[in-house]
Motif scaffolding. Structure first.
Motif, short mmCIF file in Angstrom:
data_model
loop_
_atom_site.label_atom_id
_atom_site.label_comp_id
_atom_site.label_asym_id
_atom_site.label_seq_id
_atom_site.Cartn_x
_atom_site.Cartn_y
_atom_site.Cartn_z
N SER A 1 37.13 15.82 71.98
CA SER A 1 35.81 15.71 72.61
C SER A 1 34.82 16.51 71.78
O SER A 1 35.18 17.50 71.14
CB SER A 1 35.84 16.25 74.05
OG SER A 1 36.73 15.50 74.86
N ARG B 1 34.37 11.70 73.95
CA ARG B 1 35.10 12.27 75.09
C ARG B 1 36.54 11.77 75.09
O ARG B 1 36.81 10.57 75.15
CB ARG B 1 34.40 11.83 76.38
CG ARG B 1 34.85 12.59 77.63
CD ARG B 1 34.48 14.06 77.55
NE ARG B 1 34.72 14.76 78.81
CZ ARG B 1 34.93 16.05 78.92
NH1 ARG B 1 34.94 16.81 77.82
NH2 ARG B 1 35.12 16.63 80.08
N HIS B 2 37.50 12.70 74.96
CA HIS B 2 38.94 12.43 75.07
C HIS B 2 39.37 11.26 74.16
O HIS B 2 39.99 10.30 74.61
CB HIS B 2 39.31 12.13 76.52
CG HIS B 2 39.03 13.26 77.46
ND1 HIS B 2 39.61 14.50 77.31
CD2 HIS B 2 38.22 13.33 78.55
CE1 HIS B 2 39.18 15.31 78.28
NE2 HIS B 2 38.33 14.63 79.04
N ASP C 1 43.15 13.92 71.63
CA ASP C 1 42.32 14.29 72.78
C ASP C 1 41.05 15.04 72.33
O ASP C 1 40.74 16.14 72.81
CB ASP C 1 43.12 15.16 73.76
CG ASP C 1 42.44 15.24 75.13
OD1 ASP C 1 41.66 14.33 75.47
OD2 ASP C 1 42.67 16.24 75.84
N THR D 1 33.53 7.00 74.27
CA THR D 1 34.95 6.90 74.64
C THR D 1 35.60 5.74 73.91
O THR D 1 34.99 4.67 73.76
CB THR D 1 35.10 6.70 76.15
OG1 THR D 1 34.43 7.77 76.83
CG2 THR D 1 36.56 6.70 76.56
#
Length: 634
Positions: free
Chosen positions: A394, A406-407, A392, A603
């Motif tokens: 970021s 992001r994530h 996870d 992403t």
């Protein structure tokens, strides 16, 4: 085109803001400690040189005065011979010592020109990558270069100020010893000039002489303070000038400069940069008016002081206070005393004027390294079983409000070949920077064998990776040293890595073999390799390191189709049992990988094999594949 207004500099007549003397001396002391740590011999040889240089004139003055007194007095032959012998012997010894230590000191000082750059270079090589990429860092470097170009201001100037400061103090001490009796020896009572013995007269005389002694260097320092204010206002013009100075020497820009006549464009900006120093500029007006006036007044005050000293000493000698020999001693001693005090005050003023330049250099050297270095040793595994996981994650670049990643959650399977694809700006290279710990995640964590990578020793952790970056650079050293990253290397291993990277027939034709220099910056027999050849050398460098993770960021961008096909065909041989991460815009080159990770706008949107992803017609990978496949289909 944006119009640049003529630079006028600070308003004439406005006094620049000055730093306090105490603060300036503290900065100078720090610079002195920096030089002492770098090479204490510079200061020990300077101290010895000052001892010989300062004693030499005073010894001569002293014995000359004794000779003159003896000649005009008893004129004893044995005394004259003795004094002459003392003069010759002492002069010879002092001259020999002075010559010896002058050569020694000058040799060591010449090396300071390289050492001053080493302070900056060492900081650049050691600082956090994050700090290195900040515009503020490059602005400070530009200001440091600017200060040095203005006349050696900054740390370099502080090395020379030690000699000026210590020399002034020794000169003052010697002069005081020789001239102290000038004020204690009285004019005989009843003489018309006996008024000169009165303490009040001596006080007025001393006050006037001290005032002139202080005023002369004060005027010069006021003129030189111009550089401190001008330094702050001419930064942009100086940066433009230095940029174009370097640009003219860069071979990579030479073709564009000629084809697109960029010299005309550069001339326009250079004209703007030259406004700081051109006729009619602020600098030109200052030195023709106020700056020149300060220097002229300083010279006048200095000559007036010398005249008053001669008048006072001659009047006392004429009135019978001392003989002709003492007259020569006192005139020389008081002149030397004044010169010493003036030199001391000028040096203190120079230290004060140098303070803004030192502040800039120390601001650069004090850039903090915020990257946590860790302490856990990375396990040395012969089976290369290193498990890496993004959990996870970021990330935002410093100063940016937009997330570059992001994530992202991704696990690298041991021994697999992972391709990372996506459009420009999708976060591929950012992911590699985080993986190699050039940056730390803003959120989430990256694990190596289940442990957060921040806990590992920073340098040891980076040894787990061999990387061929997209914008790699190879220094102009020997080929073998480049591949090994060291001047001491295994020649057989370096040659084998070059051959594995596809340079076997080419390597055999090199006249100097692994000693062949890349480029001609240091060796006229060096070779200007093509972009494709340099990329293969970079791949060989990654293979030589033999790290368990091999990361290739667009490794075939500069290769021709045949060379690219050869790299793909031998990819498994190159990678062997390593875990490989392959970043590319060419999706056709990713088919040999086990998995493909697809990034879009920071992403991770897809992950799977080529067949799995291309079958997902509504996915990002399918769209990218179709966009490129049309160029290979009939």
């Amino acid at each position: 085109m944006k119009q640049h207004h003529r630079h006028t500099g600070p308003t004439l007549g406005k006094k620049p803001k000055e730093s306090g003397l105490l603060a300036s001396l503290l900065l100078w002391r720090r610079a002195f400690c920096l030089w002492w740590k770098a090479d204490p011999r510079l200061f020990t040889s300077t101290a010895a040189l000052l001892l010989f240089q300062t004693l030499s004139p005073y010894v001569t003055i002293y014995f000359t005065a004794r000779l003159l007194n003896e000649i005009t007095g008893a004129c004893r032959r044995e005394v004259l011979f003795s004094l002459t012998g003392y003069v010759l012997l002492s002069t010879a010894v002092l001259a020999l010592g002075s010559a010896l230590f002058t050569r020694r000191r000058n040799t060591l000082y010449a090396a300071c020109w390289q050492k001053k750059d080493q302070f900056v270079i060492q900081k650049l090589l050691q600082m956090d990558f994050e700090a290195l990429e900040q515009p503020h860092t490059h602005e400070l470097i530009a200001k440091i270069e600017q200060g040095q170009n203005f006349g050696g201001w900054g740390i370099l100037r502080s090395a020379n100020q030690f000699q000026d400061l210590a020399g002034s103090l020794v000169q003052i001490l010697g002069a005081i010893i020789l001239c102290i009796t000038l004020f204690t020896r009285k004019i005989p009572a009843g003489h018309s000039l006996s008024l000169l013995n009165h303490p009040l007269f001596l006080l007025v005389l001393a006050t006037g002489l001290v005032g002139m002694t202080i005023l002369s260097p004060r005027l010069i320092n006021r003129a030189d303070s111009f550089w401190s204010s001008f330094y702050k206002t001419s930064t942009q013009g100086n940066r433009i000038y230095m940029f174009h100075f370097r640009t003219g020497m860069e071979q990579d820009r030479a073709m564009d400069m000629r084809i697109y006549r960029q010299d005309l464009l550069a001339r326009n900006y250079l004209g703007y940069a030259a406004c700081d120093f051109a006729p009619g500029s602020y600098a030109d007006r200052y030195w023709h008016r106020k700056g020149g006036a300060y220097y002229a007044l300083s010279a006048v005050v200095s000559r007036l002081f010398t005249g008053f000293v001669y008048m006072y000493v001659c009047m006392k000698a004429w009135a019978g206070a001392f003989g002709i020999g003492d007259l020569a001693q006192y005139v020389s001693a008081i002149t030397a005393l004044s010169a010493g005090v003036s030199s001391l005050l000028y040096c203190l003023g120079s230290i004060r004027n140098n303070a803004p330049f030192l502040q800039t250099e120390f601001s650069f050297l004090d850039i903090p390294d915020r990257m946590y270095q860790g302490s856990i040793c990375v396990e040395k595994r012969t089976d290369r079983k290193y498990d890496v996981e993004f959990r996870d994650v970021s990330f935002r670049y410093p100063g940016s409000k937009t997330y570059a990643l992001r994530h992202v959650s991704l696990r690298f399977q041991i021994g697999e070949r992972l391709a990372v694809v996506g459009e420009n700006g999708s976060g591929k290279t950012t992911m590699i920077k985080l993986l190699c710990r050039l940056y730390d995640p803003t959120e989430g964590e990256i694990l190596l064998n289940g442990i957060n990578i921040r806990k590992y020793d920073y340098r040891e952790y980076q040894q787990v990776f061999s990387v061929v970056f997209q914008d790699f650079r190879l220094p102009a050293y020997g080929l073998g040293a480049n591949v090994a990253g060291s001047t001491h290397y295994n020649a057989a291993k370096a040659r084998r890595c070059l051959e594995d990277a596809g340079l076997s027939p080419w390597l055999a034709g090199l006249p100097d073999g692994l000693d062949t220099c890349i480029g001609r910056e240091f060796d006229e027999n060096g070779i200007a390799f093509s972009g494709g050849e340099l990329q293969k050398i970079a791949i060989a460098r990654a293979l030589y390191k033999d790290a368990p993770f091999l990361i290739l960021d667009e490794p075939t961008a500069a290769l021709d189709p045949v060379a690219e096909a050869q790299i793909y065909a031998s990819f498994n041989t190159l990678v062997q049992d390593k875990t490989a991460v392959y970043i590319s815009h060419r999706l056709s080159s990713c088919r040999f990988c086990d998995r493909i990770a697809v990034f879009d706008r920071g992403t991770l949107v897809q992950c799977g094999s080529h067949q799995e992803l291309v079958s997902q017609t509504d996915g990002k990978y399918y769209a990218l594949w179709q966009a490129q496949a049309q160029y290979y289909q009939t």
